[in-house]
Design a protein around this motif. Structure first.
Motif, PDB file in Angstrom:
ATOM      1  N   ARG A   1     -92.167  68.743 -58.163  1.00 40.00           N
ATOM      2  CA  ARG A   1     -93.365  68.374 -57.409  1.00 40.00           C
ATOM      3  C   ARG A   1     -94.655  68.783 -58.115  1.00 40.00           C
ATOM      4  O   ARG A   1     -95.609  67.987 -58.196  1.00 40.00           O
ATOM      5  CB  ARG A   1     -93.309  69.019 -56.021  1.00 40.00           C
ATOM      6  N   ASP A   2     -94.683  70.013 -58.650  1.00 39.81           N
ATOM      7  CA  ASP A   2     -95.943  70.570 -59.142  1.00 39.81           C
ATOM      8  C   ASP A   2     -96.116  70.446 -60.654  1.00 39.81           C
ATOM      9  O   ASP A   2     -97.245  70.340 -61.139  1.00 39.81           O
ATOM     10  CB  ASP A   2     -96.047  72.053 -58.758  1.00 39.81           C
ATOM     11  N   ARG A   3     -95.013  70.479 -61.406  1.00 39.34           N
ATOM     12  CA  ARG A   3     -95.125  70.453 -62.862  1.00 39.34           C
ATOM     13  C   ARG A   3     -94.932  69.054 -63.441  1.00 39.34           C
ATOM     14  O   ARG A   3     -95.559  68.699 -64.426  1.00 39.34           O
ATOM     15  CB  ARG A   3     -94.115  71.419 -63.491  1.00 39.34           C
ATOM     16  N   LEU A   4     -94.065  68.265 -62.822  1.00 43.38           N
ATOM     17  CA  LEU A   4     -93.778  66.922 -63.330  1.00 43.38           C
ATOM     18  C   LEU A   4     -94.421  65.809 -62.502  1.00 43.38           C
ATOM     19  O   LEU A   4     -94.249  64.634 -62.805  1.00 43.38           O
ATOM     20  CB  LEU A   4     -92.260  66.693 -63.394  1.00 43.38           C
ATOM     21  N   ASN A   5     -95.177  66.185 -61.466  1.00 47.71           N
ATOM     22  CA  ASN A   5     -95.827  65.193 -60.596  1.00 47.71           C
ATOM     23  C   ASN A   5     -94.834  64.156 -60.070  1.00 47.71           C
ATOM     24  O   ASN A   5     -95.143  62.965 -59.961  1.00 47.71           O
ATOM     25  CB  ASN A   5     -96.974  64.488 -61.325  1.00 47.71           C
ATOM     26  N   THR A   6     -93.629  64.618 -59.755  1.00 49.77           N
ATOM     27  CA  THR A   6     -92.628  63.738 -59.153  1.00 49.77           C
ATOM     28  C   THR A   6     -93.068  63.387 -57.737  1.00 49.77           C
ATOM     29  O   THR A   6     -93.555  64.242 -56.993  1.00 49.77           O
ATOM     30  CB  THR A   6     -91.260  64.436 -59.128  1.00 49.77           C
ATOM     31  N   GLU A   7     -92.899  62.112 -57.375  1.00 49.52           N
ATOM     32  CA  GLU A   7     -93.297  61.663 -56.036  1.00 49.52           C
ATOM     33  C   GLU A   7     -92.098  61.390 -55.133  1.00 49.52           C
ATOM     34  O   GLU A   7     -92.250  61.319 -53.919  1.00 49.52           O
ATOM     35  CB  GLU A   7     -94.160  60.413 -56.157  1.00 49.52           C
ATOM     36  N   SER A   8     -90.930  61.246 -55.724  1.00 51.65           N
ATOM     37  CA  SER A   8     -89.727  61.068 -54.905  1.00 51.65           C
ATOM     38  C   SER A   8     -88.500  61.375 -55.756  1.00 51.65           C
ATOM     39  O   SER A   8     -88.517  61.216 -56.976  1.00 51.65           O
ATOM     40  CB  SER A   8     -89.632  59.640 -54.357  1.00 51.65           C
ATOM     41  N   ILE A   9     -87.442  61.812 -55.106  1.00 50.66           N
ATOM     42  CA  ILE A   9     -86.151  61.982 -55.773  1.00 50.66           C
ATOM     43  C   ILE A   9     -85.055  61.663 -54.764  1.00 50.66           C
ATOM     44  O   ILE A   9     -85.096  62.114 -53.608  1.00 50.66           O
ATOM     45  CB  ILE A   9     -85.970  63.401 -56.368  1.00 50.66           C
ATOM     46  N   VAL A  10     -84.096  60.856 -55.182  1.00 53.51           N
ATOM     47  CA  VAL A  10     -82.943  60.479 -54.370  1.00 53.51           C
ATOM     48  C   VAL A  10     -81.696  60.810 -55.177  1.00 53.51           C
ATOM     49  O   VAL A  10     -81.577  60.421 -56.343  1.00 53.51           O
ATOM     50  CB  VAL A  10     -82.965  58.978 -54.018  1.00 53.51           C
ATOM     51  N   MET A  11     -80.763  61.532 -54.559  1.00 55.17           N
ATOM     52  CA  MET A  11     -79.531  61.937 -55.231  1.00 55.17           C
ATOM     53  C   MET A  11     -78.326  61.383 -54.479  1.00 55.17           C
ATOM     54  O   MET A  11     -78.209  61.565 -53.263  1.00 55.17           O
ATOM     55  CB  MET A  11     -79.454  63.465 -55.306  1.00 55.17           C
ATOM     56  N   LEU A  12     -77.442  60.692 -55.209  1.00 53.40           N
ATOM     57  CA  LEU A  12     -76.224  60.129 -54.635  1.00 53.40           C
ATOM     58  C   LEU A  12     -75.003  60.720 -55.333  1.00 53.40           C
ATOM     59  O   LEU A  12     -75.049  61.091 -56.497  1.00 53.40           O
ATOM     60  CB  LEU A  12     -76.177  58.609 -54.819  1.00 53.40           C
ATOM     61  N   LYS A  13     -73.901  60.772 -54.590  1.00 54.34           N
ATOM     62  CA  LYS A  13     -72.589  61.146 -55.155  1.00 54.34           C
ATOM     63  C   LYS A  13     -71.566  60.187 -54.575  1.00 54.34           C
ATOM     64  O   LYS A  13     -71.424  60.092 -53.347  1.00 54.34           O
ATOM     65  CB  LYS A  13     -72.238  62.591 -54.795  1.00 54.34           C
ATOM     66  N   ASP A  14     -70.911  59.412 -55.467  1.00 59.33           N
ATOM     67  CA  ASP A  14     -69.942  58.406 -55.037  1.00 59.33           C
ATOM     68  C   ASP A  14     -70.552  57.448 -54.010  1.00 59.33           C
ATOM     69  O   ASP A  14     -69.912  57.060 -53.026  1.00 59.33           O
ATOM     70  CB  ASP A  14     -68.696  59.066 -54.456  1.00 59.33           C
TER      71      ASP A  14
ATOM     72  N   GLN B   1     -72.932  57.914 -51.862  1.00 59.35           N
ATOM     73  CA  GLN B   1     -73.435  58.493 -50.617  1.00 59.35           C
ATOM     74  C   GLN B   1     -74.572  59.474 -50.902  1.00 59.35           C
ATOM     75  O   GLN B   1     -74.596  60.132 -51.951  1.00 59.35           O
ATOM     76  CB  GLN B   1     -72.310  59.197 -49.866  1.00 59.35           C
ATOM     77  N   LEU B   2     -75.476  59.573 -49.945  1.00 60.41           N
ATOM     78  CA  LEU B   2     -76.687  60.359 -50.115  1.00 60.41           C
ATOM     79  C   LEU B   2     -76.393  61.854 -50.089  1.00 60.41           C
ATOM     80  O   LEU B   2     -75.884  62.391 -49.104  1.00 60.41           O
ATOM     81  CB  LEU B   2     -77.684  60.012 -49.003  1.00 60.41           C
ATOM     82  N   VAL B   3     -76.722  62.520 -51.187  1.00 59.96           N
ATOM     83  CA  VAL B   3     -76.685  63.980 -51.216  1.00 59.96           C
ATOM     84  C   VAL B   3     -77.938  64.501 -50.545  1.00 59.96           C
ATOM     85  O   VAL B   3     -77.883  65.302 -49.612  1.00 59.96           O
ATOM     86  CB  VAL B   3     -76.573  64.500 -52.666  1.00 59.96           C
ATOM     87  N   ASP B   4     -79.099  64.024 -50.998  1.00 57.50           N
ATOM     88  CA  ASP B   4     -80.364  64.369 -50.343  1.00 57.50           C
ATOM     89  C   ASP B   4     -81.478  63.540 -50.967  1.00 57.50           C
ATOM     90  O   ASP B   4     -81.301  62.908 -52.024  1.00 57.50           O
ATOM     91  CB  ASP B   4     -80.676  65.857 -50.461  1.00 57.50           C
ATOM     92  N   GLU B   5     -82.628  63.547 -50.324  1.00 57.54           N
ATOM     93  CA  GLU B   5     -83.803  62.836 -50.825  1.00 57.54           C
ATOM     94  C   GLU B   5     -85.049  63.617 -50.437  1.00 57.54           C
ATOM     95  O   GLU B   5     -85.102  64.258 -49.383  1.00 57.54           O
ATOM     96  CB  GLU B   5     -83.862  61.408 -50.273  1.00 57.54           C
ATOM     97  N   PHE B   6     -86.051  63.567 -51.298  1.00 55.33           N
ATOM     98  CA  PHE B   6     -87.296  64.293 -51.089  1.00 55.33           C
ATOM     99  C   PHE B   6     -88.459  63.391 -51.491  1.00 55.33           C
ATOM    100  O   PHE B   6     -88.380  62.670 -52.489  1.00 55.33           O
ATOM    101  CB  PHE B   6     -87.323  65.581 -51.926  1.00 55.33           C
ATOM    102  N   TYR B   7     -89.531  63.456 -50.697  1.00 62.18           N
ATOM    103  CA  TYR B   7     -90.696  62.604 -50.940  1.00 62.18           C
ATOM    104  C   TYR B   7     -91.972  63.429 -50.853  1.00 62.18           C
ATOM    105  O   TYR B   7     -92.105  64.291 -49.973  1.00 62.18           O
ATOM    106  CB  TYR B   7     -90.743  61.457 -49.916  1.00 62.18           C
TER     107      TYR B   7
END
Length: 421
Positions: free
Chosen positions: A102-115, A117-123
């Protein structure tokens, strides 16, 4: 100021057949609104404005909408992932992953899947699960997958010259390059950079990326490609040279073979089949000739769903084969040509065990072998076929592709997240 969506659209018949494409105009109300703070069509993609503009990029240009199909891949509900747990490096040491993203890479969203299915997501920064984001050069991989469906149907032979399909390129720097060499960006074409830029501005002008095309003699991106010359320091096929013009010519190949625009082909062959949750926007010029190297505006979840096809043996989660498992296997293994060509790229100095093939990068880092779709300013889609894991990130970095942020992302963040998921 009241926001309105410009309703006027232009119905055009393409030069490639009888397909009608609806081209949406730039959003003049939005342009007026952001113009009050100095953001215009001429400068909208600058890094200083990225936190606003990359979430609304299609409003600055003409665009085509890609409609989703009947099947939707249900990624389920978040299983939960603690971003405070894993640590990643910046130049001043280790930090928790939330701080780094969020603070160093200026990421605006991340979605993680496994097989699948949603592991988690952040916005962050105004993003949410149904908000599109400019994917920049992640678009290239979508273009390549669209083309691959034609290859597997026998409609395109990657061992033929690109000029066999597009004779307009016969006397250009692309003239003796095969389709595969175009996919691998090994054509040996020479791009003369416009002073102060790292591209030839004629390309972005004909795409109307920043407003009106001032090169009236260039009616199509194919006209631009036909003007390009050849490098004299390397042979065709020898060096990986990352140039958007390769992908744009592949887009024209798709159009020529299918008899429709490349955007329509992408909609038919990917967007209606993969299982995307939302429609997408694909930026274009006023003729509906889409920016196939960098114009896709899609949700982060849908970018993750596309990569999930590659970690699922080429199938969507309804079991339909989108691309062959052999295609993915060949991508992951690479070959002598692409591995040797990689040595000519600057990133090889940061990490040598990698290659660029079929408009994807493949990296081997800390025991992980993963596929990458990458776009400037922090767009990164990751797939690890051996584990079924997918990570999709969008960003708004103020620099296009800085060594620090690239190194942090590829060599620290990605392998750490893959290990922690």
């Amino acid at each position: 100021m009241k926001k309105t969506i410009l309703a006027a659209t232009v119905a055009l018949t393409t030069a490639f057949g009888a397909q009608a494409i609806e081209v949406h105009n730039p959003d003049t109300a939005f342009l007026d609104q952001v113009g009050a703070v100095g953001i215009t069509q001429a400068n909208w993609e600058s890094g200083q404005s990225a936190k606003l503009t990359l979430k609304h990029a299609y409003k600055f240009t003409h665009y085509v909408e890609l409609s989703k199909g009947e099947f939707t891949h249900d990624i389920g509900v978040a299983q939960g992932f603690d971003l405070k747990g894993p640590l990643a490096y910046d130049l001043d040491g280790l930090h928790d992953m939330e701080t780094v993203l969020r603070d160093r890479l200026n990421t605006e969203s991340i979605v993680m899947l496994k097989d699948g299915q949603l592991v988690d997501e952040f916005y962050w920064s105004g993003m949410h699960k149904d908000h599109t984001h400019l994917m920049m050069s992640v678009t290239k991989s979508f273009t390549a997958l669209t083309l691959q469906t034609l290859v597997e149907e026998g409609k395109v032979d990657v061992n033929k010259l690109i000029s066999d399909y597009l004779p307009e390129l016969k006397d250009s720097g692309f003239g003796d390059a095969t389709v595969q060499e175009m996919l691998d960006m090994r054509s040996g074409v020479k791009i003369e950079f416009t002073p102060g830029k790292i591209w030839d501005e004629r390309m972005t002008h004909v795409q109307e990326w920043n407003g009106v095309n001032n090169y009236s003699e260039l009616k199509s991106i194919l006209d631009f490609g036909a003007t390009l010359g050849k490098r004299t320091d390397v042979n065709t096929g020898e060096a990986f040279d990352y140039q958007c013009a390769h992908t744009e010519m592949l887009g024209m190949l798709i159009a020529r073979v299918t008899g429709m625009t490349a955007a329509e082909a992408m909609e038919e062959r990917l967007w209606k089949r993969v299982g995307f949750e939302n429609n997408a926007k694909l930026q274009s010029n006023h003729n509906g000739e889409a920016v196939m190297s960098g114009g896709l505006n899609a949700t982060t979840r849908d970018a993750a769903i596309m990569m999930d096809v590659l970690v699922n043996g080429g199938k969507n989660r309804a079991g339909e084969q989108i691309v062959s498992p052999e295609y993915i296997s060949n991508l992951m293994v690479g070959n002598d040509e692409v591995k040797s060509a990689w040595k000519h790229d600057g990133f090889s100095q940061l990490h040598a065990d990698a290659w660029y093939k079929d408009q994807f990068r493949v990296l081997n880092v800390d025991g992980h072998s993963f596929i990458l779709m990458v776009g400037i300013h922090g767009q990164v889609i990751v797939g690890e076929p051996s584990t079924g894991k997918v990570i999709a990130m969008t960003g708004a970095q103020d620099q296009m592709q800085a060594p620090r942020t690239v190194g942090m992302t590829m060599l620290s963040v990605i392998p750490t997240l893959l290990k922690s998921m």
